[in-house]
Scaffold this active site. Structure first.
Site, PDB file in Angstrom:
ATOM      1  N   ASP A  79      12.860 -42.405  17.244  1.00  0.00           N
ATOM      2  CA  ASP A  79      14.040 -43.193  17.428  1.00  0.00           C
ATOM      3  C   ASP A  79      15.208 -42.161  17.642  1.00  0.00           C
ATOM      4  OD1 ASP A  79      13.746 -42.378  14.522  1.00  0.00           O
ATOM      5  OD2 ASP A  79      15.334 -43.971  14.097  1.00  0.00           O
ATOM      6  N   GLU A 174      13.532 -43.351  11.998  1.00  0.00           N
ATOM      7  CA  GLU A 174      14.113 -42.479  10.749  1.00  0.00           C
ATOM      8  C   GLU A 174      15.434 -42.583  10.821  1.00  0.00           C
ATOM      9  OE1 GLU A 174      15.901 -38.550   9.520  1.00  0.00           O
ATOM     10  OE2 GLU A 174      16.054 -39.486  11.465  1.00  0.00           O
TER      11      GLU A 174
END
Length: 405
Positions: A79, A174
């Site tokens: 991400d 994350e």
């Protein structure tokens, strides 16, 4: 395929995470990217390739030695930050950077320069991948993914470099603090691992903040302002008093290194009710616990003046991985040697933030953090030197070889 080719390919995917969805992965682009990476891993001939419903992608490069070698892992997240759009990223390469301002977007007068970002001067002569000024770049952490895959490809092409079993892990979310929550450490099956998620060349981190969130709720009493004397309790004004009771110098804009802070990240209020949202950070566990108690103390102090007005909810988020890494300090010494063999002087420093490695360390997988090479993460001024990604790839290869030796 070079590390640069891979990186430029990966930033095409919009993988911005979204904490509002309560899904894993939190955005559909992450699963789309995970499926793309899965096809690449299979195409490389890696083994034990698996992608679960939550977007966790694992694979194995088998050992090519008969020695009894520890199984190690390399991890990166798919991400990008919610702080800025990662959609339609339009990167370009500034070759042989000469120190002059880099115009990212002429129409909007967006310039990357050494006056605002002095560390740019460290990269004279390097080839910099930059944005067009309208999005982030995504080096956090697609550079890490590109480096891991390039290192694995290099090891495949050079069987004379002996190594043990190597596990690869790419995870979602994350950036919203959830990357390790559903990471199956037992399935990953490593003795230790490294996240490739740091910044500039040489960064090596095994200390991070202890972290908590605090939600302070202040209830007021709304009365017509023309007749409010001795009756009204304006929750906004009470909240302002609460804010000013915390030490003004213990905030992010006044701290560095090992200094902790209270960070007010949100205010939402009316006369009737105001909510303050804080994050609490400190490397030292005792000071961290003291900071949480101080928030509770100020809540009680507020209630002495306005009975029953203030309440607080504190939630721990993650802890300093140092206490889990120090008993295995050889895994730090290993990286230091790998860096020096690549001509890099290690820069061991604390992370003023968190990392998946912190949570994974407390789940039983010791997991320090190694540089991926990018700078100015989470915004339009993000960039990554190609030479830094190449050095990170070299360090990964060196680690694999040194473990087998």
């Amino acid at each position: 395929m070079t590390v640069t080719d891979r990186f430029l390919d990966f930033v095409k995917f919009d993988t911005q995470s979204d904490e509002a969805t309560n899904l894993t992965p939190s955005s559909p682009g992450q699963m789309e990217f995970a499926k793309y990476l899965k096809a690449i891993l299979l195409g490389m001939g890696l083994e034990e390739v698996s992608l679960d419903d939550n977007g966790y992608l694992f694979a194995t490069l088998p050992a090519n030695t008969d020695k009894n070698v520890p199984t190690i892992g390399f991890i990166a997240h798919m991400d990008t930050s919610p702080d800025m759009s990662g959609r339609h990223v339009n990167p370009r390469i500034v070759k042989n950077y000469d120190g002059q301002p880099i115009v990212l977007n002429e129409a909007e007068n967006i310039t990357l320069n050494t006056e605002d970002f002095p560390e740019l001067a460290n990269y004279l002569g390097n080839d910099l991948i930059v944005t067009d000024g309208t999005t982030l770049l995504g080096a956090d952490d697609k550079a890490g993914i590109a480096e891991i895959l390039t290192a694995m490809s290099y090891l495949q092409a050079h069987p004379e470099i002996k190594h043990g079993k190597i596990r690869i892990g790419f995870n979602p979310d994350e950036e919203i603090g959830l990357g390790a929550h559903k990471f199956d450490v037992e399935k990953f099956g490593c003795d230790f691992a490294y996240t490739m998620d740091g910044g500039a060349v040489g960064e090596l981190e095994y200390e991070n903040f202890n972290a908590a969130s605090a939600k302070v709720t202040i209830k007021g009493r709304n009365v017509h302002p023309g007749y409010a004397k001795h009756k009204m309790i304006n929750s906004i004004r009470v909240a302002n008093s609460f804010i000013t009771m915390l030490p003004r110098w213990e905030t992010p804009e006044h701290t560095e290194g090992y200094e902790g802070f209270y960070h007010l990240v949100g205010i939402e209020g009316t006369v009737e009710k105001t909510t303050l949202t804080y994050i609490i950070r400190d490397h030292d566990r005792a000071r961290f616990e003291s900071r949480k108690k101080e928030i509770e103390h100020l809540c009680r102090k507020t209630n002495m003046e306005f009975p029953g007005c203030c309440s607080v909810e504190i939630k721990d988020q993650y802890y300093n991985m140092r206490e889990k890494i120090e008993p295995m300090i050889h895994i730090i010494e290993l990286v230091e040697k790998a860096m020096r063999e690549a001509g890099i002087e290690p820069k061991v420093q604390p992370i003023r933030g968190g990392t998946d490695g912190a949570q994974l360390s407390f789940k039983g997988l010791p997991c320090p953090n190694i540089f991926a090479g990018g700078e100015n993460f989470h915004g339009r001024y993000e960039y990554v030197p190609i030479q830094s990604m190449e050095k990170a790839t070299e360090v990964i290869v060196n680690i694999c070889r040194l473990v087998a030796e």
